[in-house]
Design an enzyme around this catalytic site. Sequence first.
Site, PDB file in Angstrom:
ATOM      1  N   GLU A 136       4.942  11.213  -2.002  1.00 18.57           N
ATOM      2  CA  GLU A 136       4.642   9.854  -1.526  1.00 18.57           C
ATOM      3  C   GLU A 136       3.145   9.562  -1.641  1.00 18.57           C
ATOM      4  O   GLU A 136       2.741   8.450  -1.981  1.00 18.57           O
ATOM      5  CB  GLU A 136       5.114   9.691  -0.075  1.00 18.57           C
ATOM      6  CG  GLU A 136       6.632   9.588   0.027  1.00 18.57           C
ATOM      7  CD  GLU A 136       7.152   9.780   1.456  1.00 18.57           C
ATOM      8  OE1 GLU A 136       8.289   9.366   1.710  1.00 18.57           O
ATOM      9  OE2 GLU A 136       6.439  10.364   2.297  1.00 18.57           O
ATOM     10  N   GLN A 137       2.309  10.564  -1.347  1.00 21.76           N
ATOM     11  CA  GLN A 137       0.866  10.366  -1.475  1.00 21.76           C
ATOM     12  C   GLN A 137       0.499  10.111  -2.939  1.00 21.76           C
ATOM     13  O   GLN A 137      -0.352   9.268  -3.242  1.00 21.76           O
ATOM     14  CB  GLN A 137       0.117  11.603  -0.932  1.00 21.76           C
ATOM     15  CG  GLN A 137      -1.399  11.446  -0.905  1.00 21.76           C
ATOM     16  CD  GLN A 137      -1.875  10.352   0.056  1.00 21.76           C
ATOM     17  OE1 GLN A 137      -1.207  10.037   1.031  1.00 21.76           O
ATOM     18  NE2 GLN A 137      -3.025   9.759  -0.234  1.00 21.76           N
ATOM     19  N   SER A 155      -4.970  13.961   2.236  1.00 18.62           N
ATOM     20  CA  SER A 155      -4.717  12.872   3.184  1.00 18.62           C
ATOM     21  C   SER A 155      -4.209  13.424   4.507  1.00 18.62           C
ATOM     22  O   SER A 155      -3.323  14.285   4.534  1.00 18.62           O
ATOM     23  CB  SER A 155      -3.675  11.905   2.608  1.00 18.62           C
ATOM     24  OG  SER A 155      -3.238  11.024   3.634  1.00 18.62           O
ATOM     25  N   HIS A 157      -2.370  11.905   6.390  1.00 24.07           N
ATOM     26  CA  HIS A 157      -0.960  11.504   6.506  1.00 24.07           C
ATOM     27  C   HIS A 157      -0.042  12.648   6.070  1.00 24.07           C
ATOM     28  O   HIS A 157       1.059  12.790   6.580  1.00 24.07           O
ATOM     29  CB  HIS A 157      -0.681  10.264   5.661  1.00 24.07           C
ATOM     30  CG  HIS A 157      -1.265   9.014   6.245  1.00 24.07           C
ATOM     31  ND1 HIS A 157      -0.684   8.347   7.298  1.00 24.07           N
ATOM     32  CD2 HIS A 157      -2.391   8.321   5.946  1.00 24.07           C
ATOM     33  CE1 HIS A 157      -1.416   7.284   7.610  1.00 24.07           C
ATOM     34  NE2 HIS A 157      -2.461   7.248   6.806  1.00 24.07           N
ATOM     35  N   GLU A 210     -11.801   2.013   8.316  1.00 21.40           N
ATOM     36  CA  GLU A 210     -10.357   1.745   8.448  1.00 21.40           C
ATOM     37  C   GLU A 210     -10.003   1.625   9.927  1.00 21.40           C
ATOM     38  O   GLU A 210      -9.601   2.612  10.559  1.00 21.40           O
ATOM     39  CB  GLU A 210      -9.523   2.866   7.794  1.00 21.40           C
ATOM     40  CG  GLU A 210      -9.624   2.887   6.284  1.00 21.40           C
ATOM     41  CD  GLU A 210      -8.537   3.739   5.629  1.00 21.40           C
ATOM     42  OE1 GLU A 210      -7.760   4.397   6.364  1.00 21.40           O
ATOM     43  OE2 GLU A 210      -8.475   3.741   4.386  1.00 21.40           O
ATOM     44  N   HIS A 213      -6.462   3.038  10.982  1.00 27.15           N
ATOM     45  CA  HIS A 213      -6.009   4.420  10.751  1.00 27.15           C
ATOM     46  C   HIS A 213      -6.378   5.275  11.966  1.00 27.15           C
ATOM     47  O   HIS A 213      -7.546   5.555  12.224  1.00 27.15           O
ATOM     48  CB  HIS A 213      -6.681   4.952   9.480  1.00 27.15           C
ATOM     49  CG  HIS A 213      -6.389   6.392   9.169  1.00 27.15           C
ATOM     50  ND1 HIS A 213      -5.562   6.810   8.131  1.00 27.15           N
ATOM     51  CD2 HIS A 213      -6.821   7.536   9.749  1.00 27.15           C
ATOM     52  CE1 HIS A 213      -5.518   8.118   8.095  1.00 27.15           C
ATOM     53  NE2 HIS A 213      -6.272   8.598   9.074  1.00 27.15           N
TER      54      HIS A 213
HETATM   55 ZN   LIG Z   1      -4.041   5.842   6.998  1.00 25.99          ZN
END
Ligand SMILES: [Zn+2]
Length: 285
Positions: A136-137, A155, A157, A210, A213
């Site tokens: 997905e990244q 990431s 995430h 961000e 985030h």
């Molecule tokens: Zn993010």
Amino acid sequence: MTERKKAVALISLVCAICLLASTLGFFMTHGDITYRLWSRIRPYAEPALEITSLSATQSTTADELILRENVRASSLLMLVNRSHPLPLGYEALIEEYNGAKMHPDMIPAYIALRDELVRRTGIRVYVSSDFRTPEEQAEILAESGGDVAAEVGCSEHEAGLALDIYAPYFGGESLLQTRVGRLMNEICADYGFIIRYPLGKEAITGIDYEPWHLRYVGAPHARIITDAGLTLEEYVGLLTPNVWYRCDGYLISRQLPTILTLPAAFSACSLSPDNTGHVILTVKV
Ligand SMILES: [Zn+2]
């Protein structure tokens, strides 16, 4: 003063009041610009870390320590960025809440933060991006490019430790146009989250500001980092190896996993790798 001078003075005063009123009006109706300005000029405290010495100690290793009942292995303080990618084959600990996948420790923290935001603003926030697989990244990277998305393995995430948050109709940078978005930025540290890519720290994080985030690091780290206006990079770098710091009922130390020195007795301890070769011990005293 002549009549003419009086008239000029009066006109100047009226103009100054109008200018002040329109400036104030601009900032009051552009909450995001005001918040950004405030973020740049606000004063920050010194990091609330007091160097301390332990009166009685014990020595062990990380492998031995995590077997103890009052010790918890976690990944909450892992530094993940372009210079510190996730270990190859890293398997994130993930649970699902309301369709969003995240580290289990984040679920109660996220619920508490979300509910507090609803209580204070009447607006509910939602998760737009949660845990991502490497695949997905890679997709996001291909779509958005390297300036916006981190490379695969770099990431937060992918570690399940980050959430991207939006309010209805306001996602990304426009989140700051909402009161709920600004309040989330202000109070998230009370719930163990930090704004991972703060304004003015782009050269350190390598990522643009961000405000949507959230990165979970837990207590007391989120409070220390936020109050001192630090990034996670700066915080990890601030913790001198083998030094013990006292903060708000906790003891914190960054050490090599193969040679740990801890207090002789403690009620609870969590141990997280920092992804720089050390582990960070957070001991409840
Ligand atoms: Zn993010």
